[in-house]
Scaffold this motif. Structure first.
Motif, short mmCIF file in Angstrom:
data_model
loop_
_atom_site.label_atom_id
_atom_site.label_comp_id
_atom_site.label_asym_id
_atom_site.label_seq_id
_atom_site.Cartn_x
_atom_site.Cartn_y
_atom_site.Cartn_z
N TYR A 1 52.51 31.96 104.89
CA TYR A 1 51.67 30.89 105.41
C TYR A 1 50.57 30.50 104.41
O TYR A 1 50.22 29.34 104.26
CB TYR A 1 51.08 31.34 106.76
CG TYR A 1 50.30 30.31 107.53
CD1 TYR A 1 50.57 28.94 107.42
CD2 TYR A 1 49.28 30.70 108.40
CE1 TYR A 1 49.85 28.00 108.15
CE2 TYR A 1 48.56 29.76 109.14
CZ TYR A 1 48.84 28.42 109.01
OH TYR A 1 48.13 27.49 109.74
N ASN A 2 50.04 31.51 103.70
CA ASN A 2 48.95 31.23 102.75
C ASN A 2 49.40 30.31 101.62
O ASN A 2 48.62 29.48 101.14
CB ASN A 2 48.37 32.52 102.19
CG ASN A 2 47.55 33.24 103.25
OD1 ASN A 2 46.83 32.60 104.01
ND2 ASN A 2 47.69 34.55 103.34
N SER B 1 48.98 23.98 110.37
CA SER B 1 49.63 24.98 111.23
C SER B 1 50.95 25.33 110.57
O SER B 1 51.46 24.57 109.75
CB SER B 1 49.85 24.41 112.63
OG SER B 1 50.72 23.30 112.55
N ILE C 1 49.30 26.83 103.02
CA ILE C 1 47.91 26.35 103.13
C ILE C 1 47.39 25.92 101.75
O ILE C 1 46.80 24.85 101.59
CB ILE C 1 46.99 27.43 103.75
CG1 ILE C 1 47.44 27.73 105.19
CG2 ILE C 1 45.53 26.97 103.74
CD1 ILE C 1 46.78 28.94 105.82
N ASN D 1 38.85 28.79 107.17
CA ASN D 1 39.02 30.06 106.44
C ASN D 1 39.20 29.80 104.94
O ASN D 1 38.63 30.49 104.11
CB ASN D 1 40.21 30.85 106.97
CG ASN D 1 39.95 31.37 108.37
OD1 ASN D 1 38.80 31.38 108.83
ND2 ASN D 1 40.99 31.79 109.07
N TRP D 2 40.01 28.81 104.62
CA TRP D 2 40.28 28.51 103.21
C TRP D 2 38.99 28.07 102.52
O TRP D 2 38.69 28.49 101.41
CB TRP D 2 41.35 27.43 103.10
CG TRP D 2 41.93 27.28 101.71
CD1 TRP D 2 43.05 27.88 101.23
CD2 TRP D 2 41.40 26.48 100.63
NE1 TRP D 2 43.27 27.51 99.92
CE2 TRP D 2 42.27 26.65 99.53
CE3 TRP D 2 40.30 25.64 100.50
CZ2 TRP D 2 42.07 26.01 98.30
CZ3 TRP D 2 40.07 25.01 99.27
CH2 TRP D 2 40.96 25.20 98.18
N ASP E 1 39.61 23.38 112.78
CA ASP E 1 40.87 24.01 112.37
C ASP E 1 40.60 25.32 111.65
O ASP E 1 39.92 25.37 110.62
CB ASP E 1 41.62 23.04 111.45
CG ASP E 1 43.04 23.49 111.18
OD1 ASP E 1 43.23 24.47 110.42
OD2 ASP E 1 43.97 22.88 111.73
N GLU E 2 41.17 26.38 112.22
CA GLU E 2 40.90 27.73 111.70
C GLU E 2 41.37 27.92 110.26
O GLU E 2 40.65 28.44 109.41
CB GLU E 2 41.62 28.72 112.61
CG GLU E 2 41.05 30.12 112.58
CD GLU E 2 41.86 31.05 113.49
OE1 GLU E 2 41.96 32.23 113.16
OE2 GLU E 2 42.39 30.57 114.52
N ALA E 3 42.59 27.47 109.98
CA ALA E 3 43.15 27.66 108.63
C ALA E 3 42.31 26.92 107.59
O ALA E 3 42.06 27.43 106.50
CB ALA E 3 44.60 27.19 108.59
#
Length: 443
Positions: A189-190, A178, A193, A220-221, A215-217
């Motif tokens: 933010y990227n 987060s 991550i 997505n990664w 966890d969304e992040a």
């Protein structure tokens, strides 16, 4: 070979000791003041050092530089070193080649300390020769210099991962991601991550990456990148054939039909996020072939991390909880989410670009009053003053706790969960947590 160490704290001094032992010409330079105990260690080991300055002539002739995680990349001396293409690495990167030990690397925005301590506890209870290091305890390099352990459990911050190029843990965990420390990542933010995922960049097919599938992040990664490690997910919402999941009452971990199951109510740690931490740590224990009986026992007798949802005292039927380690919004979200009574919330400090919107439903549902503890509380006041009955601003812990004591009613909880860094009024989050505990004891 000349090794220059920037920063004379725990990781810096540990690296200097290891470097000296391995035959490097070592120099330690700290722009701040080096603490007395570390000065003594350096002098006793015949290691040259300076503090309150960086003498370029003694630094720019390095073959390799170890930068302590607290020093940002934009520090002038770091920029100069990078321009001169002198390698600048982290303590973990420097120390790893000097040990044959298996390392378990744990990162994430929240939960990493609890997961690290719990993993260490599980392995230690199984009588493995295991060390605890990274962002916690005695420095990894220092322990490697003393040739201590067969296995290390390492808590790794994004800053430590920024400084690796070849290091790979045999087992890696990403607890969650987060927004945090965005001031160090150009508010992108990227980039933050990507820094977390450096933990797996050198892993091979015989290594493991344990991740939070909710966890969304993280999801997505992983959709956009391929990794070599065997990925083991855990989830509170999905039933997984491989990895960790929960049913009505149990936590279940299935690794190719090696199944571990345990009632959630028996876990020593409370709260949904701690079920996740337990799933991650248990997965490591299973990969390390620890007996299920030992795992179960260890999960029931674990004492949590200090300053992380730590119950301090109950006074006149009001529970005081120290969650000083919650230095970002996501950590505070977990804390508020786990409250089962009306709550007086002490919040504030150095805001790292926080967005408090995600806390709004929880504040409306659970928070009776807010005490802002910081030098600049403007953002908090604007966000919450019309949402709660009482909002008070203070600049001292004693005052904050006294006011909390007045606002709280029988059966309430007083929660210190600042969602911010502590450097405006305190030395660090530990100092903030200790002052809270002291103030509660003085009531």
């Amino acid at each position: 070979m000349r090794l220059v160490v920037l920063g004379g704290g725990e990781s810096g001094v540990g690296t200097a000791i290891l470097g000296k032992k391995k035959g490097y010409d070592v120099f330690v330079s700290d722009f701040g003041k080096i603490k007395e105990n570390y000065r003594e260690v350096l002098s006793n080991n015949g290691i040259a050092w300076e503090d309150e300055k960086h003498t370029e002539a003694l630094i720019m002739n390095a073959d390799v530089v170890m930068k302590s995680p607290g020093i940002p990349d934009k520090a002038p001396i770091v920029k100069k070193l990078k321009d001169a293409t002198i390698p600048v690495i982290s303590e973990i990167e420097f120390a790893a080649p000097f040990t044959e030990a298996i390392t378990i690397g744990i990162t994430g925005s929240n939960g990493k300390t609890t997961t690290t301590l719990l993993t260490y506890h599980l392995l230690k209870q199984a009588n493995l020769n295991v060390g605890l290091a990274g962002n916690i305890g005695k420095s990894f390099a220092w322990q490697v210099a003393e040739n201590k352990h067969d296995v290390y459990v390492l808590e790794l911050s994004s800053f430590q991962l920024d400084g690796i190029s070849t290091y790979k843990p045999h087992i890696a965990i990403i607890t969650n991601i987060s927004p945090d420390h965005l001031d160090r990542y150009n508010y992108d933010y990227n980039l933050y991550i990507d820094a977390k995922f450096r933990i797996t960049m050198n892993q091979t097919a015989s290594d493991y990456l344990i991740i939070d599938a909710d966890d969304e992040a993280i999801s997505n990664w992983l959709q956009k990148h391929t990794i070599k490690a065997t990925t083991i997910p855990f989830s509170l919402t999905k039933q997984l054939d491989f990895g960790g999941s929960v049913d009505a009452n149990n936590m279940n971990i299935n690794l190719n039909q090696d199944i571990f199951t345990m009632p959630i109510h028996q876990l020593a740690l409370e709260g949904k996020h701690n079920v996740k931490n337990a799933m991650a740590a248990t997965t490591v224990a299973q990969l390390m072939k620890i007996r299920k009986e030992t795992i179960r026992e260890s999960l029931t007798n674990f004492q949590g991390a200090e300053h992380r949802l730590e119950k301090v005292l109950k006074i006149q039927n009001v529970q005081y909880i120290n969650d000083s380690k919650a230095t970002n919004v996501n950590a505070t979200f977990f804390a508020l989410d786990s409250m089962t009574t009306p709550t007086v919330w002490i919040v504030g400090g150095v805001d790292k670009g926080n967005d408090y919107d995600e806390l709004m439903p929880l504040v409306r549902e659970k928070v009776r009053g807010i005490i802002c503890l910081g030098v600049d509380n403007k953002k908090l006041v604007e966000k919450f003053e019309n949402v709660v009955e009482v909002l008070v601003e203070t600049t001292s812990m004693n005052e904050a706790v006294k006011i909390a004591n007045k606002i709280a009613e029988k059966g309430d909880t007083v929660l210190l969960s600042p969602a911010c860094a502590s450097f405006d009024l305190f030395e660090n989050y530990e100092d903030r947590g200790r002052q809270f505990k002291q103030a509660v004891q003085n009531l």
